[in-house]
Write an enzyme that holds these catalytic residues in place. Structure first.
Site, mmCIF file in Angstrom:
data_model
loop_
_atom_site.group_PDB
_atom_site.id
_atom_site.type_symbol
_atom_site.label_atom_id
_atom_site.label_comp_id
_atom_site.label_asym_id
_atom_site.label_seq_id
_atom_site.Cartn_x
_atom_site.Cartn_y
_atom_site.Cartn_z
ATOM 1 N N GLU A 73 -74.129 -21.465 29.504
ATOM 2 C CA GLU A 73 -74.651 -22.370 28.470
ATOM 3 C C GLU A 73 -76.173 -22.391 28.648
ATOM 4 O O GLU A 73 -76.906 -21.960 27.768
ATOM 5 C CB GLU A 73 -74.040 -23.765 28.631
ATOM 6 C CG GLU A 73 -74.545 -24.805 27.615
ATOM 7 C CD GLU A 73 -74.015 -26.214 27.886
ATOM 8 O OE1 GLU A 73 -73.559 -26.497 29.008
ATOM 9 O OE2 GLU A 73 -74.074 -27.057 26.944
ATOM 10 N N HIS B 88 -67.447 -24.140 32.827
ATOM 11 C CA HIS B 88 -68.621 -23.969 31.974
ATOM 12 C C HIS B 88 -69.534 -22.945 32.643
ATOM 13 O O HIS B 88 -69.833 -23.068 33.840
ATOM 14 C CB HIS B 88 -69.398 -25.276 31.853
ATOM 15 C CG HIS B 88 -68.792 -26.295 30.935
ATOM 16 N ND1 HIS B 88 -67.505 -26.712 31.039
ATOM 17 C CD2 HIS B 88 -69.331 -26.981 29.884
ATOM 18 C CE1 HIS B 88 -67.266 -27.620 30.093
ATOM 19 N NE2 HIS B 88 -68.361 -27.809 29.379
ATOM 20 N N ASP C 170 -68.698 -32.308 22.500
ATOM 21 C CA ASP C 170 -68.902 -33.767 22.557
ATOM 22 C C ASP C 170 -69.242 -34.268 21.153
ATOM 23 O O ASP C 170 -70.404 -34.606 20.866
ATOM 24 C CB ASP C 170 -70.061 -34.092 23.509
ATOM 25 C CG ASP C 170 -69.813 -33.558 24.912
ATOM 26 O OD1 ASP C 170 -68.978 -34.142 25.617
ATOM 27 O OD2 ASP C 170 -70.441 -32.545 25.275
HETATM 28 N N1 HPA Z 1 -72.202 -28.845 29.367
HETATM 29 C C1 HPA Z 1 -72.073 -29.297 30.607
HETATM 30 N N2 HPA Z 1 -71.485 -30.448 30.890
HETATM 31 C C2 HPA Z 1 -71.008 -31.178 29.887
HETATM 32 C C3 HPA Z 1 -71.113 -30.751 28.581
HETATM 33 C C4 HPA Z 1 -71.740 -29.511 28.318
HETATM 34 O O1 HPA Z 1 -71.889 -29.045 27.158
HETATM 35 N N3 HPA Z 1 -70.548 -31.719 27.824
HETATM 36 C C5 HPA Z 1 -70.092 -32.663 28.650
HETATM 37 N N4 HPA Z 1 -70.366 -32.347 29.919
HETATM 38 ZN ZN ZN Z 2 -68.536 -28.802 27.502
#
Ligand code: HPA
Ligand code: ZN
Length: 328
Positions: free
Chosen positions: A197, A194, A276
């Site tokens: 974001e 990730h 999610d």
């Molecule tokens: N970002 C970071 N961690 C996470 C996310 C997300 O969107 N969903 C579940 N864990």
């Molecule tokens: Zn995620």
């Protein structure tokens, strides 16, 4: 458009299995396992799911995951998602799980993996859905903890395709996890993370340059850096974007201002995913529909996004081509 989205075969590449825990299953498991949760009705749960950033969501998401105790619970959670996949014509899924969320509560690593994998195997046989499992390290914890988790995973390596990096992004840049990602790569795992974001474009560059990931999860903020955008395009590094997640967590104020179409038109390998879905108000097809509507996507855009979902996957070239031919 709705029919096209429904009928296209699709892959989902950014989905946290703990994020598919629907309130009904949460209540059933809480009762069975005698775990206290702060809600009594589905309405109360839905009311609690109002977030103004990533962290308040994560707090509720980790609390929800505490109802998962036995191997069977992980099976039931995963099976429920796979049934949903069948309904939505998702034919391949690459699924994240967060082992540390469970091992920190005394749940055995093997129970988590075995429960999930049994459901994945049943889905292959009974629903015709293929899948890979990706183990995510929690970035708010130390790299030492991640290394411990990597070592715990090695006996189950046959069942795990790759490693990822999730949880609280700001203040926990990819550089914190260089060593464990190198170890994971040496062990033969695929690597994703990730990035971008909530973190800025430098988090995406670090994930590429320091963790050597082959895919970026989210990546929304890549548009702050035109050189980075060109690199993502030229090297065809996929972004697994999650529109309803980004809306719910206020990464974007309105999907009309979402940069997905801009990145797609620029030539970046963009994909749509649900992240999610039990927490963000929609599974995969609802994510496609929301973006199609807000950004006026046409049928070719939707087809490109479905094709991209296979291109960006860890499937073999042969399997990718088979699905892409189906779509065409
Ligand atoms: N970002 C970071 N961690 C996470 C996310 C997300 O969107 N969903 C579940 N864990
Ligand atoms: Zn995620």
């Amino acid at each position: 458009m709705k029919n096209l989205i429904q009928n296209l075969p699709k892959a989902e590449l950014h989905l946290h299995i703990e994020g598919t825990l629907e309130p009904q299953l949460m209540f059933r498991l809480a009762k069975k396992n005698s775990i206290k949760i702060p809600y009594e009705t589905v309405d109360e749960v839905k009311k609690a799911y109002e977030f103004d950033s990533l962290q308040p969501f994560l707090d509720i998401y980790y609390a929800g995951a505490s109802v998962l105790v036995e191997k069977r619970d992980f099976y039931d959670l995963t099976w429920a998602y796979l049934v949903k996949c069948k309904e939505e014509n998702i034919v391949h899924a690459e699924i994240f799980f967060d082992p540390q969320t469970h091992t920190s509560r005394g749940i055995a690593f093997g129970d988590v993996v075995e429960g999930i994998v049994e459901a994945l195997n049943d889905a292959e046989k009974k629903l015709g859905i293929s899948s890979f499992l990706i183990m995510s390290f929690l970035r708010h914890l130390s790299e030492e903890e991640a290394i411990k988790t990597l070592k715990e995973s090695l006996p189950y390596k046959y069942f795990i395709k790759g490693v990822g990096l999730d949880s609280s992004e700001l203040g926990n840049p990819p550089s914190k996890f260089q060593k464990v990602f190198q170890m994971a790569k040496n062990a033969g795992y695929e690597c994703v993370a990730h990035a971008g974001e909530e973190g800025d474009a430098s988090y995406i560059k670090e994930a590429l340059d320091l963790l050597h990931v082959s895919r970026i999860d989210h990546g929304v903020r890549c548009d702050e850096d035109i050189e980075l955008m060109k690199r993502l395009r030229d090297e065809q590094i996929p972004l697994t974007m999650c529109p309803l997640s980004n809306l719910k967590l206020k990464v974007v104020d309105d999907l009309k201002n979402y940069n997905l179409k801009k990145l797609l038109d620029f030539g970046i390998l963009v994909t749509i995913n649900s992240d999610d879905p039990a927490y963000f108000g929609g599974y995969l097809n609802e994510n496609y529909e929301a973006v199609a509507k807000s950004l006026n996507l046409n049928e070719d855009d939707i087809k490109t996004l479905a094709i991209n979902s296979f291109k960006a996957s860890f499937l073999s070239d042969e399997a990718k081509n088979r699905y892409i031919e189906d779509i065409n």
